[in-house]
Enzyme design. Sequence first.
Site, PDB file in Angstrom:
ATOM      1  N   ASP A  23       0.742  -1.263  -0.101  1.00  6.76           N
ATOM      2  CA  ASP A  23      -0.007   0.071   0.035  1.00  6.76           C
ATOM      3  C   ASP A  23       0.841   1.238   0.087  1.00  6.76           C
ATOM      4  O   ASP A  23       1.656   1.500   1.019  1.00  6.76           O
ATOM      5  CB  ASP A  23      -0.787  -0.040   1.259  1.00  6.76           C
ATOM      6  N   ASP A  27      -4.155   4.052   2.581  1.00  4.84           N
ATOM      7  CA  ASP A  27      -5.526   3.795   3.104  1.00  4.84           C
ATOM      8  C   ASP A  27      -5.754   2.065   3.819  1.00  4.84           C
ATOM      9  O   ASP A  27      -6.560   1.689   3.717  1.00  4.84           O
ATOM     10  CB  ASP A  27      -6.332   3.644   2.166  1.00  4.84           C
ATOM     11  N   ASP A  31      -1.921  -1.126  -3.687  1.00  7.79           N
ATOM     12  CA  ASP A  31      -2.289  -0.434  -4.902  1.00  7.79           C
ATOM     13  C   ASP A  31      -1.102  -0.338  -5.849  1.00  7.79           C
ATOM     14  O   ASP A  31      -0.061  -1.063  -5.788  1.00  7.79           O
ATOM     15  CB  ASP A  31      -2.809   1.184  -4.774  1.00  7.79           C
ATOM     16  N   ASP A 200     -10.623 -15.087 -16.062  1.00 10.22           N
ATOM     17  CA  ASP A 200     -11.611 -15.410 -14.965  1.00 10.22           C
ATOM     18  C   ASP A 200     -12.611 -16.322 -15.588  1.00 10.22           C
ATOM     19  O   ASP A 200     -13.365 -15.826 -16.556  1.00 10.22           O
ATOM     20  CB  ASP A 200     -11.960 -14.019 -14.402  1.00 10.22           C
ATOM     21  N   GLU A 256      -8.524 -19.459 -16.605  1.00  5.02           N
ATOM     22  CA  GLU A 256      -9.055 -20.161 -15.197  1.00  5.02           C
ATOM     23  C   GLU A 256      -9.840 -21.239 -15.766  1.00  5.02           C
ATOM     24  O   GLU A 256     -11.078 -20.909 -15.997  1.00  5.02           O
ATOM     25  CB  GLU A 256      -9.574 -18.938 -14.406  1.00  5.02           C
TER      26      GLU A 256
HETATM   27  C1  NOJ Z   1     -12.402 -16.669  -9.796  1.00  2.00           C
HETATM   28  C2  NOJ Z   1     -11.594 -15.636  -9.260  1.00  2.00           C
HETATM   29  O1  NOJ Z   1     -10.353 -16.022  -8.891  1.00  2.00           O
HETATM   30  C3  NOJ Z   1     -12.173 -15.363  -7.829  1.00  2.00           C
HETATM   31  O2  NOJ Z   1     -11.445 -14.928  -7.020  1.00  2.00           O
HETATM   32  C4  NOJ Z   1     -13.434 -14.824  -8.248  1.00  2.00           C
HETATM   33  O3  NOJ Z   1     -14.253 -14.629  -6.893  1.00  2.00           O
HETATM   34  C5  NOJ Z   1     -14.376 -15.590  -9.229  1.00  2.00           C
HETATM   35  N1  NOJ Z   1     -13.506 -15.996 -10.245  1.00  2.00           N
HETATM   36  C6  NOJ Z   1     -15.703 -14.799  -9.654  1.00  2.00           C
HETATM   37  O4  NOJ Z   1     -14.976 -13.752 -10.402  1.00  2.00           O
END
Ligand code: NOJ
Length: 512
Positions: A23, A27, A31, A200, A256
Site C-alpha cells: 500500500d 489507506d 495499490d 476469469d 482459469e
Molecule cells: C475466480 C476468481 O479467481 C475468484 O477470486 C472470483 O471470486 C471468481 N472467479 C468470480 O469472478
Amino acid sequence: MTSTSPWWHDAVVYEIYVRSFADASGDGVGDLAGIRARLDYLTGLGIDAIWLTPFYPSPMADGGYDVADHRDVDPLFGDLADFDALLAEAHARGLRLIIDIVPNHSSSAHPWFREAVAAAPGSTERDRYIFVTSGDEPPNNWQSTFGGPAWTRLPDGQWYLHLFAPEQPDFNWRRPEVPAEFLDVLRFWLDRGVDGFRIDVATGLFKEEGLPDAPPADQAFKAESPIWGRPEVHEVYREWRVLLDSYPGERMAVGEVWTDSVEDLARYLRPDELHQSFNFAWLEAPWSPASFRKVIDDTLGTVPAPTWVLSNHDVVRHRTRYAESQPGAGLARAKAAMLTTLALPGSAYLYQGDELGLPEVKDIPQELRQDPIFIRTKGELAGRDGCRVPLPWSGTAEPYGFAGEGVLPWLPQPAEWATLTVERQTGDPGSTLEFHRTALALRRRLRDSLPAGIDWLDSPDDVLTFARGSLICVLNCGTEPTPLPPHQNVLITSAPLTSALLPPDTAAWLTH
Ligand code: NOJ
C-alpha cells in the site's frame, strides 16, 4: 525448451493480489504505486512475469472481480497513469505483465446492468444479461458458487442469473455486443502494452439454451454441464487468439479452467485457442508420489504448454494444505513441492507470499472477514480471506511495512508474521525466501539447456525421482530418510541433507 520458445512456455509468473501486496497511498489497501515501489524485490526474486488481479473500478463486492468499468483503474488502486508507469517500469526491468480479464459477469454497478435494470423486461438492455420471467420460483435449480441460489429477482418480477454474488450478474454471451465489447476491451489493454491476460471463469461464458436444471453434482466448475464448459465458449477463444496473435511481442492468454479431466483442459488449449490454462490438478494432488506422478504424466502427455500451480488467491495456502495430513510438515513440504514444481517443464505460477512460506490465516475475526463466500454462507464456509492477508515486508508489528506506520491493513496480519517478513528473511541462508531466490536463479540458469520432457527414474515407493536432461529432481514424500540416486553434484535441497540421505518431506536437485 530453448530460448527461441515464446516467453510464456517456461516463465515463472508471480501472482499479485493487488489489494494485499503493498500500500503506497496509506489507506490500508494495496495499490499500483505500491507494486511499482517493490519492482526491485520482484526482479531480485527472479521471476519473469507478473499477473495482476483486477484493479478496475469496482464496488468490491468480490474484491474487484465485480468490474464496473473494464477500461479504467479504481481510485483505490490509482489511475491509468499509475498503470502505464507500472507497466513501463516492469518492462524496463525485463518483467512481463499480464492482467485479469473478467468476461463471465460484470458488477451490478456496470452501466450496462444499470441500464438493464432501468429498462423493461424483454428490452435490448436486459438481453445483455440473463433475465428470465418465471413467476415466484427461480427459473432453475442453479446455485451460486458463493452459496445460495444463482438467481435474484427484481421488483418487476424478472430474475437475473449470477453464478457468483448477486452483485455479479452474468453476461449473455449470445448477444453480439458482449463478445464485441470484450474484443474491444482486450484491444484497449493490448494497445497499452500488456503481455497477456488471465481469463476469469473461462469455462462459464455460455449457458445451455433453455437453462435446464443441473444435477447437484454439476454445480461446481465442471466440464460438461448446462453451466460450465459449453462448446460455444471455444469460438470466443479462437477469436481472442487471432487478436492476440495479431499483436507483436508474444501476447498470451491463460485460462482459469477448472475441469475434471486433463482431456477437458486440453480442449481449451488447441493451437487456435488459449495459450495456457492453470493446472489446478497439481494443487489438488494429495501429498503422495503416486498422485504427483499421475498429474505430471497426464499433464505432459496431454497439455501442449503446461503450467504448474500450488497456490492462488482462491485456495488455502499450500503450506497449510500440506500440513492437514501431517501437522508440522507444512513448510518443509511447501518448499519441497516448490522445488519439484520448478524442475518441471512448462511455466510455474507462484502466488505472492509463497516465497515467504506464509501460512493460511485461520483466525481472522468474523467481523473483519470480507469474502462474499463467508458472508453468503453465514460463516459456514471460511472463504478465502485467509490466503489474502497483506504481505509482511519489514518491522516487527502490523502493518509490517505493507503500509505506512499506524495504518491498519484491510485484513489483520498475525503477530507470528514478525519472523516471516521480507526484511527478516533476506540474507538468512536458511530462510524460505533465500531458498526461493536460489531455486529461481538456478532454474533461470538451467532452463535453456533443459528438454521439454522428463524421464522417470527408479525409486522407492515413497519417493518421486525424474530426470530432465542433466537435472535430476528427487522428492521424498515418505517418513524415512532415503538415499540419493547416483549423481555428480547436489545443486540445491529444500532442507539440509542428513549425511548422504534425503530427509522426509524434502526435495533435491542433482546433476548427473
Ligand atoms: C475466480 C476468481 O479467481 C475468484 O477470486 C472470483 O471470486 C471468481 N472467479 C468470480 O469472478
